[in-house]
Design a protein around this motif. Structure first.
Motif, PDB file in Angstrom:
ATOM      1  N   ILE A 103       5.997  -1.304  -9.060  1.00 50.18           N
ATOM      2  CA  ILE A 103       4.713  -0.902  -8.471  1.00 50.18           C
ATOM      3  C   ILE A 103       3.575  -1.736  -9.049  1.00 50.18           C
ATOM      4  CG2 ILE A 103       3.111   1.021  -8.121  1.00 50.18           C
ATOM      5  CD1 ILE A 103       5.676   2.823  -8.974  1.00 50.18           C
TER       6      ILE A 103
ATOM      7  N   GLU B 212      -3.940   6.560  -7.225  1.00 43.67           N
ATOM      8  CA  GLU B 212      -2.693   6.740  -7.974  1.00 43.67           C
ATOM      9  C   GLU B 212      -2.521   5.612  -8.989  1.00 43.67           C
ATOM     10  OE1 GLU B 212       0.265   9.098  -4.920  1.00 43.67           O
ATOM     11  OE2 GLU B 212      -0.353   7.088  -4.349  1.00 43.67           O
ATOM     12  N   CYS B 213      -2.824   4.389  -8.579  1.00 43.87           N
ATOM     13  CA  CYS B 213      -2.737   3.248  -9.502  1.00 43.87           C
ATOM     14  C   CYS B 213      -3.688   3.424 -10.681  1.00 43.87           C
ATOM     15  CB  CYS B 213      -3.065   1.945  -8.780  1.00 43.87           C
ATOM     16  SG  CYS B 213      -1.845   1.507  -7.521  1.00 43.87           S
TER      17      CYS B 213
ATOM     18  N   PHE C 226       1.377   3.114  -2.684  1.00 42.80           N
ATOM     19  CA  PHE C 226       0.579   4.038  -3.490  1.00 42.80           C
ATOM     20  C   PHE C 226      -0.905   3.782  -3.246  1.00 42.80           C
ATOM     21  CE2 PHE C 226       4.621   3.969  -5.753  1.00 42.80           C
ATOM     22  CZ  PHE C 226       4.823   5.321  -5.988  1.00 42.80           C
ATOM     23  N   THR C 227      -1.705   4.806  -3.446  1.00 41.81           N
ATOM     24  CA  THR C 227      -3.151   4.662  -3.250  1.00 41.81           C
ATOM     25  C   THR C 227      -3.780   4.021  -4.485  1.00 41.81           C
ATOM     26  OG1 THR C 227      -3.648   6.803  -4.254  1.00 41.81           O
ATOM     27  CG2 THR C 227      -3.186   6.783  -1.870  1.00 41.81           C
ATOM     28  N   ALA C 228      -4.997   3.511  -4.305  1.00 41.73           N
ATOM     29  CA  ALA C 228      -5.757   2.960  -5.440  1.00 41.73           C
ATOM     30  C   ALA C 228      -5.949   4.040  -6.516  1.00 41.73           C
ATOM     31  CB  ALA C 228      -7.104   2.430  -4.961  1.00 41.73           C
TER      32      ALA C 228
ATOM     33  N   HIS D 241       0.816  -1.228   0.000  1.00 43.71           N
ATOM     34  CA  HIS D 241       0.000   0.000   0.000  1.00 43.71           C
ATOM     35  C   HIS D 241       0.845   1.271   0.000  1.00 43.71           C
ATOM     36  CE1 HIS D 241      -3.185  -2.818   0.616  1.00 43.71           C
ATOM     37  NE2 HIS D 241      -2.671  -3.223   1.764  1.00 43.71           N
TER      38      HIS D 241
ATOM     39  N   LYS E 256      -2.556  -4.388  -4.904  1.00 44.95           N
ATOM     40  CA  LYS E 256      -2.576  -3.158  -5.700  1.00 44.95           C
ATOM     41  C   LYS E 256      -2.034  -1.993  -4.879  1.00 44.95           C
ATOM     42  CE  LYS E 256      -5.996  -0.197  -8.009  1.00 44.95           C
ATOM     43  NZ  LYS E 256      -7.361  -0.206  -8.589  1.00 44.95           N
ATOM     44  N   GLY E 257      -1.096  -1.245  -5.453  1.00 47.76           N
ATOM     45  CA  GLY E 257      -0.513  -0.105  -4.741  1.00 47.76           C
ATOM     46  C   GLY E 257       0.778  -0.448  -4.021  1.00 47.76           C
TER      47      GLY E 257
ATOM     48  N   LEU F 200       0.013  -2.263 -10.058  1.00 46.81           N
ATOM     49  CA  LEU F 200      -1.169  -1.438 -10.341  1.00 46.81           C
ATOM     50  C   LEU F 200      -2.452  -2.254 -10.225  1.00 46.81           C
ATOM     51  CD1 LEU F 200       0.213   0.671 -13.320  1.00 46.81           C
ATOM     52  CD2 LEU F 200       0.448   1.027 -10.851  1.00 46.81           C
TER      53      LEU F 200
END
Length: 291
Positions: free
Chosen positions: A175, A28-29, A24-26, A22, A234-235, A177
């Motif tokens: 990362i 951002e993905c 990155f945020t959803a 986590h 994801k993220g 996604l």
């Protein structure tokens, strides 16, 4: 939170990789996924550029080596396809967005969304925690790992392709996604395999050779039982030491496994090999990670 990071940094130095769930945020993905769809919608593929991307050595030499398209993609946004998605005349046999293997290698420099992610404050802060003094971004890729056809990536070390003197100066940021699972082709690593150098290099061939690149040395036969899978949601971000041995399997599932990945080099007291396929250009010197 410097104190809380240090056990993780210790883990990174011990294993050669680090999983940060986590990161990155959803949102951002999703912004990266939406942007890549826009890029694909505008994709024009000249027939002679319909280079299939392969990771098997002979095919690598044939497909990438004979291809100026690959060799000059370091400072551009270019398209690479899975095997079997084009007929012999270069026409798509399946929907074009389902045919791509990856897009590279300068999304970080020329696309506003990917540039923003690459240089975001979270990434810069992580670079500082890792002790990077003069990190520069050398390349980036969007990898699709398409359902059913997303090919395997055989065991390798990133420093085979991105060689520095001394070694140990290249770091991958990987990362997820979408959720990366054992079914759809998550990464597998051999923990601790980043401490004994590299066994193989991909170098630019002498001018006049039949291919543009060639391999020096060979990849040893790795013991399959030493690999551990790293599923990640994801993220999530996986930090990858340039010499750690890793692979991914064929995506046999019905879901894709989209990834944005970029490589950073600590430029302080480091020389980038002139024999690497990827070279900085006057148009795109390697940009600093820190802005």
């Amino acid at each position: 939170s410097g104190g809380e990071q240090s056990p993780r940094l210790f883990q990174f130095h011990q294993d050669g990789f680090l999983v940060l769930e986590h990161f990155f945020t959803a949102e951002e993905c999703d912004s990266m996924r939406d942007q890549i769809q826009r890029i694909i919608a505008e994709m024009e593929v000249p027939p002679h550029c319909r280079t299939e991307f392969s990771t098997k050595e002979e095919e690598q030499l044939q497909a990438q080596g004979s291809s100026d398209y690959f060799l000059t993609s370091g400072d551009k946004i270019r398209f690479f396809f899975e095997k079997g998605v084009l007929d012999e005349r270069g026409n798509f046999l399946i929907a074009k967005e389902k045919s791509l293997s990856k897009i590279g290698h300068a999304l970080h420099a020329y696309d506003p969304v990917f540039k923003q992610i690459t240089h975001c404050s979270k990434v810069q802060e992580l670079g500082r925690k890792l002790g990077l003094e003069r990190p520069v971004v050398v390349q980036s890729m969007y990898i699709f790992k398409q359902p059913g056809i997303g090919g395997e990536v055989t065991p390798h070390q990133d420093a085979t392709f991105l060689h520095t003197e001394p070694l140990g100066r290249v770091l991958g940021f990987w990362i997820a996604l979408e959720d990366a699972t054992q079914e759809n082709g998550c990464l597998w690593f051999i923990p601790g395999s980043h401490t004994s150098g590299i066994s193989r290099r991909m170098v630019r061939a002498a001018s006049g050779a039949s291919t543009c690149v060639e391999f020096v040395g060979s990849e040893p036969a790795y013991d399959d039982s030493r690999f551990i899978p790293l599923p990640i949601s994801k993220g999530g971000l996986i930090l990858i030491h340039g010499e750690v041995v890793h692979k991914s399997e064929l995506n046999s599932s019905q879901s894709s496994r989209h990834v944005f990945t970029f490589h950073v080099m600590e430029a302080k007291d480091t020389s980038w090999s002139k024999e690497n396929w990827l070279q900085p250009t006057p148009e795109l010197p390697f940009p600093s990670l820190y802005t």
